[in-house]
Design a protein around this motif. Sequence first.
Motif, PDB file in Angstrom:
ATOM      1  N   LYS A   1       3.117   3.571   7.944  1.00 20.30           N
ATOM      2  CA  LYS A   1       3.184   2.985   7.029  1.00 20.30           C
ATOM      3  C   LYS A   1       4.646   3.131   7.024  1.00 20.30           C
ATOM      4  O   LYS A   1       5.408   2.187   7.079  1.00 20.30           O
ATOM      5  CB  LYS A   1       2.371   3.948   5.376  1.00 20.30           C
ATOM      6  CG  LYS A   1       3.355   2.592   4.528  1.00 20.30           C
ATOM      7  CD  LYS A   1       2.314   3.870   2.601  1.00 20.30           C
ATOM      8  CE  LYS A   1       2.878   2.087   1.801  1.00 20.30           C
ATOM      9  NZ  LYS A   1       3.997   3.200   0.637  1.00 20.30           N
ATOM     10  N   ALA A   2       5.068   3.976   7.127  1.00 19.46           N
ATOM     11  CA  ALA A   2       7.147   4.672   7.723  1.00 19.46           C
ATOM     12  C   ALA A   2       7.211   3.303   8.820  1.00 19.46           C
ATOM     13  O   ALA A   2       8.102   2.371   8.626  1.00 19.46           O
ATOM     14  CB  ALA A   2       7.398   5.541   7.626  1.00 19.46           C
ATOM     15  N   ASP A   3       6.171   3.045  10.073  1.00 16.68           N
ATOM     16  CA  ASP A   3       6.558   2.502  10.544  1.00 16.68           C
ATOM     17  C   ASP A   3       6.189   0.471  10.250  1.00 16.68           C
ATOM     18  O   ASP A   3       7.400  -0.568  10.848  1.00 16.68           O
ATOM     19  CB  ASP A   3       5.539   2.558  12.225  1.00 16.68           C
ATOM     20  CG  ASP A   3       5.737   3.244  12.906  1.00 16.68           C
ATOM     21  OD1 ASP A   3       6.064   3.840  13.078  1.00 16.68           O
ATOM     22  OD2 ASP A   3       4.275   3.782  13.214  1.00 16.68           O
ATOM     23  N   LEU A   4       5.603   0.541   9.599  1.00 20.07           N
ATOM     24  CA  LEU A   4       5.603  -0.931   9.023  1.00 20.07           C
ATOM     25  C   LEU A   4       6.362  -1.542   7.815  1.00 20.07           C
ATOM     26  O   LEU A   4       5.980  -2.942   7.288  1.00 20.07           O
ATOM     27  CB  LEU A   4       3.858  -1.447   9.008  1.00 20.07           C
ATOM     28  CG  LEU A   4       3.228  -1.115  10.060  1.00 20.07           C
ATOM     29  CD1 LEU A   4       1.551  -1.115   9.741  1.00 20.07           C
ATOM     30  CD2 LEU A   4       3.207  -1.679  10.937  1.00 20.07           C
ATOM     31  N   GLU A   5       6.467  -0.801   6.528  1.00 20.29           N
ATOM     32  CA  GLU A   5       7.386  -1.189   5.580  1.00 20.29           C
ATOM     33  C   GLU A   5       8.798  -1.577   6.397  1.00 20.29           C
ATOM     34  O   GLU A   5       9.388  -1.564   6.888  1.00 20.29           O
ATOM     35  CB  GLU A   5       7.563   0.195   4.757  1.00 20.29           C
ATOM     36  CG  GLU A   5       7.232   0.540   4.264  1.00 20.29           C
ATOM     37  CD  GLU A   5       6.959   1.626   3.293  1.00 20.29           C
ATOM     38  OE1 GLU A   5       6.802   1.633   1.835  1.00 20.29           O
ATOM     39  OE2 GLU A   5       7.997   2.686   3.654  1.00 20.29           O
ATOM     40  N   PHE A   6       8.826  -2.914   5.227  1.00 18.85           N
ATOM     41  CA  PHE A   6      10.194  -3.550   4.925  1.00 18.85           C
ATOM     42  C   PHE A   6      10.602  -3.160   3.613  1.00 18.85           C
ATOM     43  O   PHE A   6       9.958  -3.940   2.764  1.00 18.85           O
ATOM     44  CB  PHE A   6       9.887  -4.682   5.234  1.00 18.85           C
ATOM     45  CG  PHE A   6      11.307  -6.050   5.691  1.00 18.85           C
ATOM     46  CD1 PHE A   6      12.262  -5.220   5.342  1.00 18.85           C
ATOM     47  CD2 PHE A   6      10.900  -6.699   5.365  1.00 18.85           C
ATOM     48  CE1 PHE A   6      13.883  -6.505   5.601  1.00 18.85           C
ATOM     49  CE2 PHE A   6      11.758  -8.050   5.361  1.00 18.85           C
ATOM     50  CZ  PHE A   6      13.188  -7.699   5.952  1.00 18.85           C
ATOM     51  N   SER A   7      11.290  -1.966   3.842  1.00 21.78           N
ATOM     52  CA  SER A   7      11.759  -1.375   2.580  1.00 21.78           C
ATOM     53  C   SER A   7      12.092  -2.728   1.556  1.00 21.78           C
ATOM     54  O   SER A   7      13.307  -3.037   1.765  1.00 21.78           O
ATOM     55  CB  SER A   7      12.884  -0.228   2.314  1.00 21.78           C
ATOM     56  OG  SER A   7      14.287  -0.398   2.647  1.00 21.78           O
ATOM     57  N   GLY A   8      11.815  -1.978   0.365  1.00 14.16           N
ATOM     58  CA  GLY A   8      12.108  -3.326  -1.121  1.00 14.16           C
ATOM     59  C   GLY A   8      11.329  -4.586  -0.647  1.00 14.16           C
ATOM     60  O   GLY A   8      12.092  -5.748  -1.993  1.00 14.16           O
ATOM     61  N   VAL A   9      10.934  -4.972  -0.296  1.00 17.16           N
ATOM     62  CA  VAL A   9      10.933  -6.156  -0.036  1.00 17.16           C
ATOM     63  C   VAL A   9       9.483  -6.319  -0.094  1.00 17.16           C
ATOM     64  O   VAL A   9       8.494  -5.388   0.353  1.00 17.16           O
ATOM     65  CB  VAL A   9      10.568  -6.927   1.237  1.00 17.16           C
ATOM     66  CG1 VAL A   9      10.156  -7.924   1.904  1.00 17.16           C
ATOM     67  CG2 VAL A   9      12.330  -7.019   1.659  1.00 17.16           C
ATOM     68  N   SER A  10       8.489  -6.937  -0.971  1.00 19.48           N
ATOM     69  CA  SER A  10       7.000  -7.204  -0.815  1.00 19.48           C
ATOM     70  C   SER A  10       6.281  -8.373  -1.629  1.00 19.48           C
ATOM     71  O   SER A  10       7.558  -9.267  -1.712  1.00 19.48           O
ATOM     72  CB  SER A  10       6.785  -6.344  -1.825  1.00 19.48           C
ATOM     73  OG  SER A  10       7.161  -6.969  -3.646  1.00 19.48           O
ATOM     74  N   VAL A  11       5.258  -8.591  -0.867  1.00 17.61           N
ATOM     75  CA  VAL A  11       4.719 -10.029  -0.985  1.00 17.61           C
ATOM     76  C   VAL A  11       3.880 -10.143  -2.102  1.00 17.61           C
ATOM     77  O   VAL A  11       3.263  -8.942  -2.275  1.00 17.61           O
ATOM     78  CB  VAL A  11       3.755 -10.426   0.217  1.00 17.61           C
ATOM     79  CG1 VAL A  11       3.558 -12.079   0.725  1.00 17.61           C
ATOM     80  CG2 VAL A  11       4.580 -10.052   1.167  1.00 17.61           C
ATOM     81  N   THR A  12       4.590 -11.110  -2.949  1.00 17.76           N
ATOM     82  CA  THR A  12       3.411 -11.302  -4.486  1.00 17.76           C
ATOM     83  C   THR A  12       2.643 -11.928  -4.633  1.00 17.76           C
ATOM     84  O   THR A  12       1.452 -11.703  -5.213  1.00 17.76           O
ATOM     85  CB  THR A  12       4.600 -10.869  -5.532  1.00 17.76           C
ATOM     86  OG1 THR A  12       5.332 -12.835  -4.771  1.00 17.76           O
ATOM     87  CG2 THR A  12       5.815 -10.102  -5.624  1.00 17.76           C
ATOM     88  N   GLU A  13       2.761 -12.977  -3.244  1.00 20.67           N
ATOM     89  CA  GLU A  13       1.435 -14.123  -3.633  1.00 20.67           C
ATOM     90  C   GLU A  13       1.097 -14.775  -2.158  1.00 20.67           C
ATOM     91  O   GLU A  13       2.444 -14.922  -1.292  1.00 20.67           O
ATOM     92  CB  GLU A  13       2.510 -15.238  -4.508  1.00 20.67           C
ATOM     93  CG  GLU A  13       1.525 -16.692  -4.961  1.00 20.67           C
ATOM     94  CD  GLU A  13       0.247 -16.490  -5.703  1.00 20.67           C
ATOM     95  OE1 GLU A  13      -0.026 -15.391  -6.351  1.00 20.67           O
ATOM     96  OE2 GLU A  13      -0.714 -16.835  -5.678  1.00 20.67           O
ATOM     97  N   LEU A  14       0.229 -15.142  -2.274  1.00 19.20           N
ATOM     98  CA  LEU A  14      -0.130 -16.008  -0.869  1.00 19.20           C
ATOM     99  C   LEU A  14      -1.207 -16.586  -1.194  1.00 19.20           C
ATOM    100  O   LEU A  14      -2.626 -16.285  -1.599  1.00 19.20           O
ATOM    101  CB  LEU A  14      -1.244 -14.826   0.796  1.00 19.20           C
ATOM    102  CG  LEU A  14      -1.225 -15.141   1.432  1.00 19.20           C
ATOM    103  CD1 LEU A  14      -0.257 -15.800   2.748  1.00 19.20           C
ATOM    104  CD2 LEU A  14      -1.953 -14.089   2.046  1.00 19.20           C
ATOM    105  N   ALA A  15      -0.982 -17.789  -0.950  1.00 17.08           N
ATOM    106  CA  ALA A  15      -2.225 -18.728  -1.096  1.00 17.08           C
ATOM    107  C   ALA A  15      -1.900 -20.045  -0.476  1.00 17.08           C
ATOM    108  O   ALA A  15      -1.098 -20.062   1.102  1.00 17.08           O
ATOM    109  CB  ALA A  15      -1.732 -19.401  -2.402  1.00 17.08           C
ATOM    110  N   VAL A  16      -2.972 -20.785   0.016  1.00 17.73           N
ATOM    111  CA  VAL A  16      -3.036 -22.051   0.744  1.00 17.73           C
ATOM    112  C   VAL A  16      -3.750 -23.498  -0.229  1.00 17.73           C
ATOM    113  O   VAL A  16      -4.358 -23.283  -1.227  1.00 17.73           O
ATOM    114  CB  VAL A  16      -4.984 -22.028   1.496  1.00 17.73           C
ATOM    115  CG1 VAL A  16      -4.352 -23.517   2.522  1.00 17.73           C
ATOM    116  CG2 VAL A  16      -4.764 -21.566   2.301  1.00 17.73           C
TER     117      VAL A  16
END
Length: 662
Positions: free
Chosen positions: A417-432
Amino acid sequence: MRVLVVLGLVAAAAFQVASADVQQQKDVLYLLNKIYGDIQDGDLLATANSFDPVGNLGSYSDGGAAVQKLVQDLNDGKLLEQKHWFSLFNTRHRNEALMLFDVLIHCKDWASFVGNAAYFRQKMNEGEFVYALYVAVIHSSLAEQVVLPPLYEVTPHLFTNSEVIEEAYRAKQKQTPGKFKSSFTGTKKNPEQRVAYFGEDIGLNTHHVTWHMEFPFWWNDAYGHHLDRKGENFFWIHHQLTVRFDAERLSNYLDPVGELQWNKPIVDGFAPHTTYKYGGQFPARPDNVKFEDVDDVARIRDMVIVESRIRDAIAHGYIVDSEGKHIDISNEKGIDILGDIIESSLYSPNVQYYGALHNTAHIVLGRQGDPHGKFDLPPGVLEHFETATRDPSFFRLHKYMDNIFKEHKDNLPPYTKADLEFSGVSVTELAVVGELETYFEDFEYSLINAVDDAEGIPDVEISTYVPRLNHKEFTFRIDVENGGAERLATVRIFAWPHKDNNGIEYTFDEGRWNAIELDKFWVSLKGGKTSIERKSTESSVTVPDVPSIHDLFAEAEAGGAGLAKFESATGLPNRFLLPKGNDRGLEFDLVVAVTDGDADSAVPNLHENTEYNHYGSHGVYPDKRPHGYPLDRKVPDERVFEDLPNFKHIQVKVFNHGEHIH
Ligand SMILES: [Cu+2]
């Protein structure tokens, strides 16, 4: 320079392209048009007749070494005759084509480049000439802005079937214009025919052959530049072809393709219905052929030995180079070395020991119809990058090699998880936005270059039309929340089939290995919420269709300003972005990973210069993460991804309602 250009959301304005030099563009078109006859442009023909290749050795950066060698062989009658088939996998043919390439790449100015090209076009084998000119235009700094014409119009024989070619000849003979339908090989009795639209697609074939020209296995850095991550690219492009083929199979109710095994019969035969311009029909292979040694090429037991040496290296985590030194491959650079070894290319650190698994396998498989040369057949479809994917065994072969690469990737430690995290950034929505829907359309292209010219017999319009897959336009909507200051992010979008052909759900770990790369781009995230709208037409893994020779001439006449976007033809055709899907809607897992753009970038000022060299071979590839990141390694516990705020995972369906636009 063939770079695939992606306009990032933030930097469209910062990007400029120089337009093609009109004369260069026209020269190349005339050189490649009607290659079995004289050059059709008077000036260029005069150049061909008057040019003296060894007249000015100062115009070559190698002092004329290459040109003297070629002229010598030409004068001694050593070169392959014209009107003979050409195969890159034939050592003599390849050496001769590369002798011409060697001349062209050492030309210091366009006059000498085009003079040599015109001169040798009139004298060398046409196939050798076309190959040498394509790779020279791709790699020479003199021809950076030149758009190469679609290969399916230059050498149509390699892209359409013999029935259509015969009709084209008849039309020319009878002087009646004709437009002929190309059908996919075989009948409905052969389940493999359901996916023939994929392997026989002219755009897919063009993509494959262009990639191999961009990253040739024979490339030597002495030609002027290094091909960045060539071995890894070899893995990745073929991995993507493999997983795409499986997605097409699932769309058509077929099981994923099985891997080729040297000790088992080649399950599916293939009758190519394809003919050489010179050299007769491509050989066929019946079902269930058992592998035989191929005279003067390889013994099957040598293939098995080479395979086990490679797998041994993977198990050890190191390879042994030609001097006996150990090179560690149990790291993210290992895939690049393995790709060089498996192909193999001149970058392979020990070709003596690890052989050339891929290249030799292509020849061995291509010759199974006549392994001992008893019938004097020309090479099989697998011995040409233009035709290889037509044969379903191409995908069996590549599944086999893909599984070897997987053994290596599975040996690397999983990302934490530590490798992949982008701290403070989150994806709140993904849609097509819009439906994911594919359809077939007819595509017409000219066959005028397939037929012979004769004195006094004018050309008539001859073309063929072929069904091809396309998709409706759609948009990805991705909402990203940034808790910190403005920063650069890499957005990576993938999709994989949700279930196998028996309706069994793939685990996360199975699915992610089958992930199709749909897009990758950079965006600058301001503090707070950023809503990203990314259109299907913008995908950086795809390229638009290159215009026809006719339209390229017209564009060049008009100044060539509209040509810049076609300079790179290395990606997948954009219309091929989505797998076909089916009437019920084939379920896919759609995922987006938003990662730290600054940490990912291999070049400075990425956000200001978003020229994105996806498959292109010049310069440094801008993303320093491995291809397929972050899904390239084993995922023993999928909660790592589920708990990752900068990762989002939804389910979508891809539809095909049988629509066919004529
Ligand atoms: Cu290939």
